[in-house]
Write an enzyme that holds these catalytic residues in place. Structure first.
Site, mmCIF file in Angstrom:
data_model
loop_
_atom_site.group_PDB
_atom_site.id
_atom_site.type_symbol
_atom_site.label_atom_id
_atom_site.label_comp_id
_atom_site.label_asym_id
_atom_site.label_seq_id
_atom_site.Cartn_x
_atom_site.Cartn_y
_atom_site.Cartn_z
ATOM 1 N NE ARG A 38 -3.363 0.193 2.421
ATOM 2 C CZ ARG A 38 -4.321 -0.297 1.620
ATOM 3 N NH1 ARG A 38 -4.701 0.395 0.484
ATOM 4 N NH2 ARG A 38 -5.038 -1.209 2.140
ATOM 5 C CE1 TYR A 39 0.155 4.182 4.402
ATOM 6 C CE2 TYR A 39 0.526 1.847 5.123
ATOM 7 C CZ TYR A 39 -0.242 3.230 5.338
ATOM 8 O OH TYR A 39 -1.162 3.315 6.079
ATOM 9 N NE ARG A 60 4.951 2.300 6.484
ATOM 10 C CZ ARG A 60 4.427 3.263 5.774
ATOM 11 N NH1 ARG A 60 5.080 3.916 4.659
ATOM 12 N NH2 ARG A 60 3.530 4.111 6.133
ATOM 13 C CB CYS A 82 -5.419 -15.894 16.079
ATOM 14 S SG CYS A 82 -5.225 -14.768 14.762
ATOM 15 C CB CYS A 102 -10.055 -10.262 18.015
ATOM 16 S SG CYS A 102 -8.498 -10.105 18.861
ATOM 17 C CB CYS A 106 -10.845 -10.298 13.316
ATOM 18 S SG CYS A 106 -9.541 -10.674 12.435
ATOM 19 N NE ARG A 131 -5.126 -8.118 7.483
ATOM 20 C CZ ARG A 131 -4.283 -7.746 8.137
ATOM 21 N NH1 ARG A 131 -3.487 -8.579 8.989
ATOM 22 N NH2 ARG A 131 -3.792 -6.455 8.196
ATOM 23 C CG ASP A 165 -10.310 -1.000 10.337
ATOM 24 O OD1 ASP A 165 -9.914 0.169 10.228
ATOM 25 O OD2 ASP A 165 -9.081 -1.895 10.533
ATOM 26 C CG ASP A 180 -6.152 0.878 7.900
ATOM 27 O OD1 ASP A 180 -5.855 1.666 6.651
ATOM 28 O OD2 ASP A 180 -5.466 0.162 8.477
ATOM 29 C CE LYS A 219 -2.080 0.891 10.106
ATOM 30 N NZ LYS A 219 -1.438 0.157 8.949
#
Ligand SMILES: *Cc1c(COP(=O)(O)O)cnc(C)c1O
Length: 375
Positions: free
Chosen positions: A118-119, A122, A131, A135, A138, A140, A299, A336, A343
């Protein structure tokens, strides 16, 4: 250091007959995770909303909770802040029209399966879809836990090849899923491969393992990570009650091995959207040698409206921190951007007025100061 929980104080519905040695073995924890209604029912008094949600949850995001993390949850209180993060609620079946399966637009930026660019300098590399516990907020959930049709199939050769060819990439963030669930040897080989690329300067891992499964932070894992320095670890932490004696021991062990630690916190309604929770969270993180890094606006993930606060809530929290406590204790609040803008920092407004020759600034206590525009 906070007291560690005595095994003898943990009810057997959670302890499941573990010896001290078994309890401290992360493979035992994973093998004895709570992932079914009967198991959860034996350990917690489930509300109707939770029980109904458990019947549906598996279609969206699996339920799985380590015995260790479950032992921190109040069995009788459905509003327990740790409980709400891992036990589904019927509210998550309500999908708002503003919500999306891929709120940060990662799939559009996938340059190889599992690699998001995206950037400019990086990349984000999704190392696994599993995981230690899941969560409910989450970001994702479309790929994590393996229950949806959308499967994560990271193509390692293609990802390494892309990074090798793109010499502008200097920073690789491993996330998932939780990369620290991978065996030491697998992590070592992934990190070695990345380290063999001359333009990669900086590595980092996003993980919630120190919170869900601190037993995984062994000396051997720390030594593996240390080999690939500079490697930073960003720990997902949302509430001070997550920073138990066990979590602190894991974080300090990482720090003692020279692994710089940052935190990522998701702002969650009714869980941590209060300065009375946020301030002690960041203070406790500093005690555990973790520098608060990001506070995320929740999000727009499908079924997360019950977790979401307004932006003003986050701005007010930052205002209540800035100047009132150590600068090191203050994370950057970010959104985000929905649809994939990356972000975006959101800050309280400290510039009150700007004229041709000066700006009027407000300090943390609300007093006004002028500063000349031209020096
Ligand atoms: C968050 C994120 C990063 C890292 O962002 P930093 O602001 O450098 O921490 C990189 N790539 C993607 C796709 C991300 O979502």
């Amino acid at each position: 250091m906070n007291q560690k929980t005595l095994l003898t104080d943990i009810p057997d519905s959670i302890r499941q007959g573990a010896t001290q040695e078994e309890w401290e073995d992360y493979t035992w924890q994973l093998r004895h995770s709570f992932n079914s209604i009967p198991k959860l029912e034996a350990a917690l008094r489930l509300s109707t909303e939770e029980r109904n949600a458990l019947l549906h949850a598996a279609e969206r995001l699996a339920v799985s909770i380590t015995p260790y993390f479950l032992s921190l949850i109040d069995p009788d209180n459905p509003c327990d802040p740790l409980r709400r993060q891992v036990i589904p609620h019927m509210d998550e079946t309500i999908v708002g029209e503003e919500e999306m399966a891929d709120p940060c637009g990662e799939d559009d930026r996938m340059v190889a399966p599992g690699l998001v660019h995206r950037y400019p300098d990086r990349v984000l590399l999704l190392a696994t879809d599993r995981c230690a516990s899941y969560c409910r907020h989450c970001t994702r959930s479309r790929v994590v836990s393996g229950v949806t049709d959308h499967k994560l199939r990271t193509n390692w050769d293609a990802a390494f090849d892309y990074i090798r060819r793109h010499t502008e990439i200097r920073d690789v963030l491993l996330s998932g899923g939780d990369p620290l669930l991978l065996p030491d040897s697998r992590l070592d080989s992934i990190l070695s491969e990345l380290r063999s690329i001359p333009h990669i300067e900086f590595l980092r891992i996003g993980s919630r393992i120190p919170i869900f499964l601190p037993q995984r932070i062994t000396d051997s894992l720390c030594a593996t990570l240390r080999k690939h320095a500079p490697l930073f670890l960003s720990v997902h932490v949302n509430h001070p009650s997550e920073l138990t004696g066990e979590a602190e021991e894991a974080l300090v062990r990482l720090a003692d091995h020279g692994i710089p630690l940052g935190s990522q916190t998701v702002l969650l309604k009714g869980i941590n959207d209060d300065i009375a929770i946020q301030r002690p969270l960041y203070h406790r993180l500093l005690q555990c040698r973790v520098r608060p890094y990001y506070l995320y606006q929740c999000d727009l993930i499908e079924g997360s409206r019950h977790f979401r606060t307004t932006l003003q809530t986050g701005i007010d929290i930052i205002s209540a921190l800035r100047g009132h406590t150590s600068g090191y204790a203050i994370p950057q609040y970010v959104v985000d951007a929905p649809g994939g803008g990356g972000k975006i920092p959101v800050n309280p407004d400290y510039i009150v007025e700007q004229t041709d020759d000066h700006v009027t600034l407000r300090n943390y206590a609300g007093q006004l100061y002028t500063y000349p525009l031209f020096s």
